[in-house]
Design a protein around this motif. Structure first.
Motif, PDB file in Angstrom:
ATOM      1  N   GLN A  56       3.258  -5.711   3.610  1.00  0.00           N
ATOM      2  CA  GLN A  56       3.246  -6.856   4.516  1.00  0.00           C
ATOM      3  C   GLN A  56       4.255  -7.856   3.958  1.00  0.00           C
ATOM      4  O   GLN A  56       4.376  -8.010   2.740  1.00  0.00           O
ATOM      5  CB  GLN A  56       1.848  -7.498   4.541  1.00  0.00           C
ATOM      6  CG  GLN A  56       0.742  -6.632   5.063  1.00  0.00           C
ATOM      7  CD  GLN A  56       0.912  -6.214   6.507  1.00  0.00           C
ATOM      8  OE1 GLN A  56       0.746  -5.051   6.845  1.00  0.00           O
ATOM      9  NE2 GLN A  56       1.262  -7.157   7.367  1.00  0.00           N
TER      10      GLN A  56
ATOM     11  N   GLU B 225      -3.015  -9.618  10.909  1.00  0.00           N
ATOM     12  CA  GLU B 225      -2.141  -9.639   9.730  1.00  0.00           C
ATOM     13  C   GLU B 225      -1.511 -11.015   9.545  1.00  0.00           C
ATOM     14  O   GLU B 225      -1.024 -11.612  10.516  1.00  0.00           O
ATOM     15  CB  GLU B 225      -1.022  -8.597   9.883  1.00  0.00           C
ATOM     16  CG  GLU B 225      -1.572  -7.197  10.151  1.00  0.00           C
ATOM     17  CD  GLU B 225      -0.489  -6.161  10.457  1.00  0.00           C
ATOM     18  OE1 GLU B 225       0.694  -6.535  10.497  1.00  0.00           O
ATOM     19  OE2 GLU B 225      -0.850  -4.991  10.661  1.00  0.00           O
TER      20      GLU B 225
ATOM     21  N   ARG C 294       4.229   0.876   2.184  1.00  0.00           N
ATOM     22  CA  ARG C 294       4.344  -0.134   3.243  1.00  0.00           C
ATOM     23  C   ARG C 294       3.948  -1.485   2.657  1.00  0.00           C
ATOM     24  O   ARG C 294       2.999  -1.562   1.877  1.00  0.00           O
ATOM     25  CB  ARG C 294       3.435   0.184   4.437  1.00  0.00           C
ATOM     26  CG  ARG C 294       3.612  -0.826   5.579  1.00  0.00           C
ATOM     27  CD  ARG C 294       2.759  -0.496   6.786  1.00  0.00           C
ATOM     28  NE  ARG C 294       1.348  -0.673   6.508  1.00  0.00           N
ATOM     29  CZ  ARG C 294       0.384  -0.114   7.241  1.00  0.00           C
ATOM     30  NH1 ARG C 294       0.684   0.658   8.264  1.00  0.00           N
ATOM     31  NH2 ARG C 294      -0.878  -0.318   6.936  1.00  0.00           N
TER      32      ARG C 294
ATOM     33  N   ARG D 272       0.851  -1.213   0.000  1.00  0.00           N
ATOM     34  CA  ARG D 272       0.000   0.000   0.000  1.00  0.00           C
ATOM     35  C   ARG D 272       0.878   1.251   0.000  1.00  0.00           C
ATOM     36  O   ARG D 272       1.952   1.265   0.588  1.00  0.00           O
ATOM     37  CB  ARG D 272      -0.879   0.055   1.260  1.00  0.00           C
ATOM     38  CG  ARG D 272      -2.011  -0.961   1.257  1.00  0.00           C
ATOM     39  CD  ARG D 272      -2.737  -0.947   2.571  1.00  0.00           C
ATOM     40  NE  ARG D 272      -3.418   0.317   2.802  1.00  0.00           N
ATOM     41  CZ  ARG D 272      -3.835   0.726   3.994  1.00  0.00           C
ATOM     42  NH1 ARG D 272      -3.622  -0.013   5.061  1.00  0.00           N
ATOM     43  NH2 ARG D 272      -4.467   1.865   4.120  1.00  0.00           N
ATOM     44  N   ILE D 273       0.379   2.291  -0.688  1.00  0.00           N
ATOM     45  CA  ILE D 273       0.973   3.623  -0.507  1.00  0.00           C
ATOM     46  C   ILE D 273       0.081   4.312   0.520  1.00  0.00           C
ATOM     47  O   ILE D 273      -1.127   4.463   0.306  1.00  0.00           O
ATOM     48  CB  ILE D 273       0.993   4.421  -1.827  1.00  0.00           C
ATOM     49  CG1 ILE D 273       1.982   3.810  -2.821  1.00  0.00           C
ATOM     50  CG2 ILE D 273       1.336   5.881  -1.552  1.00  0.00           C
ATOM     51  CD1 ILE D 273       3.415   4.266  -2.683  1.00  0.00           C
TER      52      ILE D 273
END
Lengths: 455, 601
Positions: B94, B295, B92, B78-79
């Motif tokens: 995961q 997560e 970022r 993701r930004i």
């Protein structure tokens, strides 16, 4: 963080002679492009800009905005590596009147100069190799001594109320900034409470900063006082009013026109404001040479006044052509019309005039209030001690107000938060220079104590 | 055994330090307590984030490893903060924890000048002067000599783990601490303190009810962290969001006395920005819920990470409060949350090169210096590795300025101000953050990486290629107009995006999104960037005024004793750094500058 101290290129200025009334005073300037920048403040701009190093130029110091001449001066122009600091500089020798010096400094500020900090000229001189180590060591003592004193002076200058007011603005800004920064420090999904930054709130704080900057005029008025000149046709009662102000008989009061041939002056206090009051010769077609000279001088004195009290003999009313003469003579000088001799007058005073009787003292309280209101630009009778008297503080408050306006505008223009944040930070820095610094660690403290953050 | 360099610790700092040294042709030994733990993501399974994503890209731009590792192991991208402005957006990802660690191990193993050895370092060897590092002593009694040593001990130096009443000398749960090194450093005169951090429980995926949680998908397009990659094509897994509630909070409150954080067992200072759930409940009693991100720890594992509820409460209490959360009612705890306390060195004992002032040739990085976070550790590890190499080369250290890199801000803050809590990077720590955008890291640092020797010529070529494309795009925008204004002007309007120009300028569509975005941000915020550049040029002047490393402050007359004592301790390398020491007066800096007789440049 304050880095300007060490920036040796910025344009700086300072009064090099002691701050007080004197015959002559010297204002020093220095910095990159100094001669060019200063030249616009003189009547002979081109001659100054082109002057050879080490020459002295005669010129009028003028306000570039209005073209108004402020003082006759001589300017010593030095080009790098000559002169005290070893960089381009102009030293201005002017007359030593405090309001005049103040105007000159204001004109230089408008032209891009800032006040030099303690020891700054000498620091530049050293850095540019103009001082050797032994002299520099003497200077170093000066730097510390001066700045410590300047620091305590600066703190001493800030009255409790003013400090609290500025600090309150700053604290609110810190709250607002931490609400912005928390949204920049954490991702959109990491904090649940989002605080909108109200542009209205910023504008309100902007107005407060601007209002505090405005008190500079009042603060200066209390600190330095004002020149008030009594004028009017002969026998209009100027000397009687002068005496009433003095409450002592110092000038000759007579029924014969033109008794006060030159002028007399005295320091008085009107509602706490120190005033240098001048009683001048009357205006009348004069055959007497001495009196004509007196009239010429009184016009000159009136020309340098902060306020002219123009007296009209209420028992005789306005003389033919008096109104026209009046407008012509005092074109650029703030003037209060005083309708004197109300005790024997049968006419109603003209609109906008203050009715008094210099003999009975009737209307005197209104007159005092009108003088102060006119000098301060507003009614200050209700004001307490929240006012500033240093130009630097005024400039910092104005700077803060500008940043806040930019911050509010950026919100209105829907600019992203990270554009707004530095504007608010700029305002906090400016206020911090007056009341004490706020660091990014302080902002983080606010964030951690006020927001539940972190995954 | 004898090496040019020894790196102690195989975490994110140790990986970068050992790779930098060995790639700069120095024979290097990486000593780790467990070969299987190299590059382990001990806490959350993610790399990047606000300002941290920028650090990863800076590491990459200098020729470091972290960007590559995450690019090949990410399982979501993701930004962040797209709408909050150009300076604070960041990538970022995961990570697949197991794949990440495995790749990291393989990369260090594949490096030809790098040896890897499993043992525990218990002391530093000094040369006869007693002030210069000469190697290490290990637990099994090896004396291994080297000319420089880099310490990256993470949470292992005198590490101690807490779960309720349970206590164990460990660096991570189940992994023994490195005992002895902390004491040895204290004996050598270092200021050593204690810090604390924590991690939440891991639960079994098949025991969770995802219908009661909100799904959080990644961006549809994955973007690389490394400037050497064009596209990332990897599977994407979602995360989930759920919340604690009043029942959760009641359980925690009832049992608060059993938490070692509140019972007084832990003396170390924990991070305020990443508090445990018990901290949150106590500190914010009015909040009726706290977010939890669920997560995945990897693609081929059942373990799920409960982001937001790190805890050191007893395991029975952890189980009870976790079961009160929607979707976690039947969660099977596979590993409990715990707190860990460890030794760190007060980082004001370091020069900005990350070399200790006390022992020449000894460098430290990561949690050893009081920081927190994989990215902060890796950034320091890279810098420590580069500077250890430069010391061996007799070259000046690489010191990044606050205006050119988040790594510069990080190191300057640490060595100038020290830290009281685990230091994490925040965008608000950077004064010139408009200049520190993640997409400009290559422009800022790759030329330096090339000069250092960690970036290959191809990287420079790629950078020139990117800059050439930016010019082409700008030229296209300049040539085309709409509503009487060309597109360079139109883009100043916050409501207008570069994609709005596609219709009129179809040639734009051939360029990568990232390059287009880069040009767009440059144009949109040009006024603000210019203003920032002016501030930077003022700032830089002070930075350029150097102070000799052995400057004798005691001989100065006319500055306060307090300032003198601080200057003596921090030993700033520039007038700029000196001006940032808290409590040193401006007037004292002015005197210092007068005496230095410098600043003419």
């Amino acid at each position: 963080m304050e880095t300007g101290y060490y920036d040796t290129d910025e344009l700086i200025t300072a009064l090099a002679t002691p701050w007080g009334e004197s015959a002559l005073a010297a204002v020093r300037t220095s910095g990159n492009g100094c001669i060019e920048a200063a030249s616009v403040c003189f009547s002979r701009s081109e001659a100054i800009a082109a002057a050879e190093s080490g020459t002295i130029q005669y010129a009028l110091m003028c306000d570039p905005a209005t073209g108004e001449a402020v003082d006759e001066v001589t300017a010593a122009v030095y080009r790098a590596p000559s002169g005290y600091t070893g960089q381009d500089s102009v030293e201005i020798f002017c007359h030593g009147s405090l309001p005049g010096i103040q105007r000159i400094l204001e004109i230089l500020h408008a032209a891009g100069f800032r006040d030099a900090r303690p020891g700054e000229f000498t620091l530049r001189a050293f850095i540019n190799g103009k001082l050797d180590l032994t002299r520099a060591e003497a200077v170093q003592e000066l730097v510390t001594a001066k700045s410590r004193k300047a620091h305590s002076l600066a703190l001493g200058r800030l009255s409790g109320n003013l400090f609290r007011e500025i600090d309150a603005v700053k604290q609110q800004l810190v709250e607002l900034l931490s609400a912005v920064e928390v949204q920049l420090d954490y991702a959109e999904d990491e904090i649940e409470e989002l605080v909108a930054i109200p542009a209205d709130h910023l504008r309100l704080l902007q107005q407060t900063a601007a209002r505090l900057a405005e008190t500079y005029r009042t603060g200066r008025l209390y600190a330095e006082g004002a020149r008030v000149v009594l004028a009017g046709r002969t026998n209009s009662g100027k000397s009687s009013l002068f005496n009433l102000f003095l409450k002592e008989d110092r000038s000759i009061v007579s029924e014969i026109h033109g008794t006060t041939r030159d002028y007399i002056e005295s320091w008085i206090t009107v509602r706490g404001v120190p005033i240098r009051l001048f009683d001048t010769a009357g205006y009348r077609f004069a055959e007497d040479v001495i009196e004509a000279e007196g009239i010429r001088r009184s016009e000159k004195i009136a020309g340098a006044a902060d306020l002219v009290l123009y007296l009209i003999d209420g028992s005789r009313g306005l003389a033919a052509g008096e109104k026209k003469d009046l407008q012509k003579t005092f074109k650029n000088i703030p003037t209060l019309l005083i309708w004197n001799k109300t005790d024997i007058s049968h006419e109603a005073p003209p609109a906008g005039s203050i009715a008094v009787s210099a003999v009975s003292g009737a209307g005197f309280a209104d007159l005092e209030k009108a003088i102060i209101t006119r000098l301060a630009g507003k009614d200050i009778s209700q004001e307490t001690d929240s006012m500033i008297d240093s130009l630097r503080q005024k400039e910092l408050l104005e700077q803060a107000a500008e940043y806040l306006a930019a911050a509010a505008d950026s919100i209105d223009e829907r600019m992203p938060l990270d554009i707004t944040a530095p504007e608010i930070a700029g305002a906090i820095d400016a206020l911090g220079e007056i009341t004490g610094e706020i660091t990014s660690a302080d902002i983080l403290d606010k964030i951690f104590s006020g927001f539940c953050v972190g995954k | 055994m004898e090496y040019d360099a020894i790196v102690v610790g195989g975490g994110h700092a140790g990986i970068e330090a050992s790779l930098a040294l060995s790639r700069l042709q120095f024979s290097t030994l990486l000593i780790t307590q467990s070969l299987d733990a190299i590059g382990r993501l001990s806490c959350n399974p993610a790399i990047g984030g606000l300002s941290k994503g920028n650090i990863v890209r800076e590491i990459d731009a200098l020729g470091g490893q972290m960007g590559h590792l995450i690019d090949h192991t990410m399982i979501q991208f993701r930004i962040l903060n797209q709408r909050r402005g150009p300076a604070v957006q960041a990538p970022r990802a995961q990570a697949d924890k197991f794949a990440y660690s495995q790749l990291a191990k393989y990369v260090v193993e594949s490096e030809k000048n790098l040896s890897i050895f499993q043992d525990t370092v218990v002391d530093i060897l000094l040369d006869s002067s007693g002030h210069t590092a000469a190697g290490v002593i290990t637990e099994r009694g090896h004396h291994i000599r080297s000319r420089v040593v880099v310490l990256t001990t993470g949470t292992f130096m005198e590490g101690r783990i807490f779960i309720g009443a349970y206590e164990s000398p460990s660096g991570r749960l189940g992994e023994p601490a490195a005992i002895g090194l902390g004491r040895a450093l204290r004996e050598k005169g270092f200021q050593v303190g204690r810090m604390k951090t924590g991690t939440p429980a891991r639960v079994r995926k098949s025991s969770l009810d995802f219908t009661r949680m909100e799904e959080q998908p990644g961006d549809s397009v994955m973007q690389p962290f490394s400037f050497t990659e064009d596209v990332i094509s990897r599977p994407s897994s979602p995360c989930w969001i759920t919340h604690t509630n009043n029942v959760t909070h009641a359980v925690i409150r009832e049992n608060i006395g059993t938490s070692p954080l509140f019972s007084g067992k832990i003396s170390g200072i924990g991070p305020r920005y990443c508090p445990s759930i018990e901290d949150k409940v106590v500190k914010f009693p009015d909040r009726d819920r706290h977010q939890i991100f669920v997560e995945p720890e990897g693609l081929n594992t059942e373990e799920m990470y409960l982001n937001g509820i790190s805890s050191s409460l007893p395991e029975s209490v952890q189980e009870k409060f976790i079961h009160s959360v929607p979707g976690l009612e039947h969660a099977e705890i596979m590993r409990p949350g715990y707190a860990v306390e460890y030794d760190y060195l007060d980082p004001t004992q370091l020069y900005p090169s990350l070399e200790t002032k006390r022992i020449s040739g000894l460098f430290t990085a990561g949690q050893t210096n009081g920081t927190s976070g994989y990215e902060e550790a890796a950034g320091q590890g890279l810098l420590a590795g580069i500077n250890a190499a430069r010391k061996l080369q007799n070259r000046d250290p690489l010191i990044l300025s606050r205006a050119e890199a988040y790594i510069g801000v990080l190191v300057d803050d640490l060595v100038t101000k020290g830290t009281e809590e685990p230091y994490r990077m925040f965008t608000s720590r950077a004064e010139y953050r408009l200049n520190l955008r993640h997409d400009t890291a290559d422009q800022r640092l790759t030329p330096k990486g090339f000069e250092i020797g960690l970036c290959k010529r191809e990287r420079l070529d790629r950078l020139s290629e990117k800059l050439r494309k930016c010019d082409e795009i700008r030229e296209l925008l300049r040539k085309h107009a709409a509503d009487g204004k060309n597109w360079l002007q139109n883009l100043k309007n916050p409501e207008i995006s570069i994609t709005d120009a596609f219709g009129q300028i179809p040639d734009l569509t051939v360029y990568d999104t990232e390059v287009l975005r880069h040009v767009e941000l440059d144009i949109k915020y040009a006024g603000y960037i210019d203003r920032q550049n002016r501030q930077v040029s003022r700032f830089s002047r002070m930075e350029r005024i150097k102070i000799p490393i052995d400057y004798d402050y005691s001989a100065i007359e006319g500055i306060s004793n307090e300032s003198k004592e601080k200057l003596e301790r921090i030993r700033p390398l520039s007038a700029g750094q000196a001006s940032r020491i808290s409590g040193v007066r401006n007037s004292d800096i002015a005197v210092l500058m007068v005496l230095l007789g410098r600043g003419r440049g």
